[in-house]
Design an enzyme around this catalytic site. Sequence first.
Site, short mmCIF file in Angstrom:
data_model
loop_
_atom_site.label_atom_id
_atom_site.label_comp_id
_atom_site.label_asym_id
_atom_site.label_seq_id
_atom_site.Cartn_x
_atom_site.Cartn_y
_atom_site.Cartn_z
N LYS A 1 1.79 15.28 2.63
CA LYS A 1 2.53 14.26 2.16
C LYS A 1 3.74 14.93 1.33
O LYS A 1 4.45 14.32 0.52
CB LYS A 1 1.82 13.13 1.08
N ARG B 1 7.07 16.69 7.61
CA ARG B 1 7.68 16.24 8.79
C ARG B 1 9.09 16.05 8.89
O ARG B 1 9.78 16.50 9.88
CB ARG B 1 7.08 14.62 9.14
N SER C 1 0.84 8.86 -2.77
CA SER C 1 1.35 8.82 -1.39
C SER C 1 0.11 9.02 -0.69
O SER C 1 -0.09 8.40 0.52
CB SER C 1 2.34 10.18 -1.23
N LYS D 1 6.47 7.63 7.08
CA LYS D 1 7.17 8.03 6.22
C LYS D 1 7.97 7.29 5.33
O LYS D 1 8.97 6.70 5.89
CB LYS D 1 7.85 9.26 6.71
N GLY D 2 7.56 7.30 4.05
CA GLY D 2 8.30 6.38 3.23
C GLY D 2 7.71 5.25 3.05
O GLY D 2 8.43 4.16 3.04
N ARG D 3 6.49 4.97 2.85
CA ARG D 3 5.73 3.91 2.53
C ARG D 3 5.98 3.57 1.17
O ARG D 3 6.29 4.24 0.15
CB ARG D 3 4.22 4.05 2.74
N THR D 4 5.81 1.88 0.79
CA THR D 4 5.89 1.70 -0.55
C THR D 4 4.43 1.79 -1.04
O THR D 4 3.55 1.48 -0.53
CB THR D 4 6.22 0.05 -0.52
N HIS D 5 4.52 2.53 -2.39
CA HIS D 5 3.26 2.97 -2.85
C HIS D 5 2.91 1.70 -3.88
O HIS D 5 3.75 0.84 -4.43
CB HIS D 5 3.52 4.06 -3.79
N1 LIG Z 1 13.86 12.01 5.35
C1 LIG Z 1 12.63 11.52 4.91
N2 LIG Z 1 12.40 10.36 5.54
C2 LIG Z 1 11.07 9.79 5.26
N3 LIG Z 1 10.22 10.35 4.46
C3 LIG Z 1 10.74 11.56 3.73
C4 LIG Z 1 12.12 12.23 4.16
N4 LIG Z 1 12.09 13.65 3.34
C5 LIG Z 1 10.92 13.39 2.76
N5 LIG Z 1 10.07 12.41 2.73
C6 LIG Z 1 8.70 12.11 2.23
O1 LIG Z 1 7.78 12.73 3.35
C7 LIG Z 1 6.79 12.02 2.64
C8 LIG Z 1 5.52 12.32 4.22
O2 LIG Z 1 5.45 13.59 4.05
P1 LIG Z 1 4.80 14.68 5.07
O3 LIG Z 1 5.61 14.17 6.40
O4 LIG Z 1 4.26 15.99 4.60
O5 LIG Z 1 3.36 13.66 5.41
S1 LIG Z 1 1.94 14.20 6.43
O6 LIG Z 1 1.39 15.13 5.49
O7 LIG Z 1 2.82 14.81 7.48
O8 LIG Z 1 1.51 12.88 6.57
C9 LIG Z 1 7.07 10.65 2.49
O9 LIG Z 1 5.89 10.18 1.50
P2 LIG Z 1 5.73 8.45 1.10
O10 LIG Z 1 7.15 8.39 0.63
O11 LIG Z 1 4.81 8.56 0.26
O12 LIG Z 1 5.59 7.97 2.38
C10 LIG Z 1 8.38 10.72 1.96
O13 LIG Z 1 8.35 10.47 0.74
#
Ligand SMILES: Nc1ncnc2c1ncn2[C@@H]1O[C@H](COP(=O)(O)OS(=O)(=O)O)[C@@H](OP(=O)(O)O)[C@H]1O
Length: 313
Positions: A64, A68, A153, A270-274
């Site tokens: 998190k 990615r 997250s 990726k980018g969920r609402t917490h």
């Molecule tokens: N460009 C872009 N687009 C979307 N999300 C982004 C981006 N850059 C960083 N992040 C942040 O990446 C968080 C997910 O991290 P990971 O990819 O390491 O997650 S995982 O461990 O592979 O499941 C994810 O966490 P959450 O917001 O909590 O969903 C994002 O905050």
Amino acid sequence: MLVPGLLLSVYPSRDGGGLGWVGGSEDAFSEAQSGAERGGAAAASTPDYGEKKLPQALIIGVKKGGTRALLEAIRVHPDVRAVGVEPHFFDRNYEKGLEWYRNVMPKTVEGQLTMEKTPSYFVTNEAPRRIHSMAKDIKLIVVVRNPVTRAISDYTQTLSKKPEIPTFEVLAFKNRTLGLIDASWSAIRIGIYALHLENWLQYFPLSQILFVSGERLIVDPAGEMAKVQDFLGLKRVVTEKHFYFNKTKGFPCLKKPEDSGAPRCLGKSKGRTHPRIDPDVIHRLRKFYKPFNRMFYQMTGQDFQWEQEEGDK
Ligand SMILES: Nc1ncnc2c1ncn2[C@@H]1O[C@H](COP(=O)(O)OS(=O)(=O)O)[C@@H](OP(=O)(O)O)[C@H]1O
């Protein structure tokens, strides 16, 4: 230097390896093979010539943290070929052997780097030793993020799959009245970065590890990518022109100016609402992490400024 000696024994994990019921990240090999999020189409565009090689660089964590986003951005570089899914070789699939691992990799031609990302490596006790025995000179990248936000997250991801789980506030404590944080809960334990880093430093010098700020990767993706490309010994090809901020997504997304292809944002996971977390619990967690963050800053020589953040999102 302040080194967190014996931290591992002081903070044992409730679930053995920092994963357990909280689950791994969503990009795992088996899930992706069965059609879950594939995290980009680079595998399909990999040319069918060249040779499969063991990786020369790994994104080892943290779950998190933004792993990615980093992998997808570095894959834009023509001198990088990366496997889109997480092979989990050094934690779950090690007994399959190095030939299995090599076979998972995309083909590369002379001068191209082979990479993969598996965020659970950072918290896997055996991973540093295993990776070192494969390649002593491998380059390691860790994306770190405010451990409080990271924990939320992580919890949000589990909640999206298991809505029946207890609240974050319940899981975070051994005893809330006494203010005892449950550091064996993997959502919390993963964020004790100093603890895990200590294990890596037994095998690798700091100069072989790059720490990327998960926060900066969102506000200044091109700036963080410049550091990544320098560290990997690559020309700075991935720059400002490869990113644009997508207001709907609330994150930077990728565009390839050299392609006519549509811009690409990461998926819904990726980018969920917490969920809203009790501010008192956030305050206690911040206090809990503070000494470990300090240790981490000392160990890495980098101040990630997590204490100065107002909010945790
Ligand atoms: N460009 C872009 N687009 C979307 N999300 C982004 C981006 N850059 C960083 N992040 C942040 O990446 C968080 C997910 O991290 P990971 O990819 O390491 O997650 S995982 O461990 O592979 O499941 C994810 O966490 P959450 O917001 O909590 O969903 C994002 O905050």
